[in-house]
Write an enzyme that holds these catalytic residues in place. Structure first.
Site, mmCIF file in Angstrom:
data_model
loop_
_atom_site.group_PDB
_atom_site.id
_atom_site.type_symbol
_atom_site.label_atom_id
_atom_site.label_comp_id
_atom_site.label_asym_id
_atom_site.label_seq_id
_atom_site.Cartn_x
_atom_site.Cartn_y
_atom_site.Cartn_z
ATOM 1 C CB THR A 90 -42.640 -39.059 58.699
ATOM 2 O OG1 THR A 90 -41.840 -38.583 59.792
ATOM 3 C CG2 THR A 90 -43.775 -38.081 58.416
ATOM 4 C CG HIS A 92 -37.864 -37.268 61.706
ATOM 5 N ND1 HIS A 92 -37.945 -36.941 63.044
ATOM 6 C CD2 HIS A 92 -36.835 -36.551 61.191
ATOM 7 C CE1 HIS A 92 -36.997 -36.063 63.324
ATOM 8 N NE2 HIS A 92 -36.315 -35.802 62.223
ATOM 9 C CG PHE A 117 -28.739 -45.853 74.385
ATOM 10 C CD1 PHE A 117 -28.380 -45.046 73.323
ATOM 11 C CD2 PHE A 117 -30.018 -46.380 74.414
ATOM 12 C CE1 PHE A 117 -29.279 -44.776 72.296
ATOM 13 C CE2 PHE A 117 -30.925 -46.118 73.399
ATOM 14 C CZ PHE A 117 -30.554 -45.316 72.341
#
Length: 158
Positions: A90, A92, A117
């Site tokens: 998906t 997402h 990061f």
């Protein structure tokens, strides 16, 4: 010509690590890599390392923001964000990875405190495992070294 470069040995650094619990089987390796690099290469004392667990990568920017506010009051010299977002079937993935990255970048720019990061954004579990300490090194360790170097670069600039 004046050249500014940071070193990674930073024995007095105070570093926070915000780490996502989701995909912990991968993130645990990122955390161990980060802690090992901080202690072994950066010479950071154990008592100067704080680990904060959050539910997932989407929650990292808010936790990191709170930690950087603490840093302004003498809390932390840098914050490392660790997590893993693996593409699924998906959209997402795009939302979580994009908002996490954007949010962390905004926090770093607004706070002027290094935010490293160390969030994996991969196409598969196999790619994530490779980047958490096998074929592609340990991105948690790399993020820790980045945080330490940026502490020293910013000190030299100021």
């Amino acid at each position: 010509m004046n050249v500014i470069e940071g070193v990674v040995a930073t024995p007095d650094a105070r570093v926070a690590i915000a780490i996502a619990r989701f995909n912990h089987f991968i993130n645990d390796s990122l955390l161990q890599g980060a802690i090992d690099a901080l202690k072994r290469i950066g010479q950071v004392k154990d008592e100067n390392i704080t680990v904060v667990w959050v539910p997932g990568a989407y929650e990292l920017p808010l936790a990191v923001r709170a930690l950087t506010k603490s840093a302004k009051n003498g809390g932390y010299d840098a914050v490392i964000a660790l997590g893993t977002v693996i593409r699924g079937g998906t959209a997402h993935f795009e939302f979580v990875a994009g908002e996490c990255s954007s949010g962390l970048s905004s926090v770093a720019m607004d706070s002027e405190i290094p935010v490293a990061f160390g969030v994996l954004t991969t196409e598969s579990i196999e790619q994530a495992i490779e980047r958490a300490g096998t074929k592609a090194g340990n991105k948690g360790a790399e993020a820790a070294l980045t945080a330490l170097e940026m502490i020293n670069v910013l000190k030299a600039i100021k």
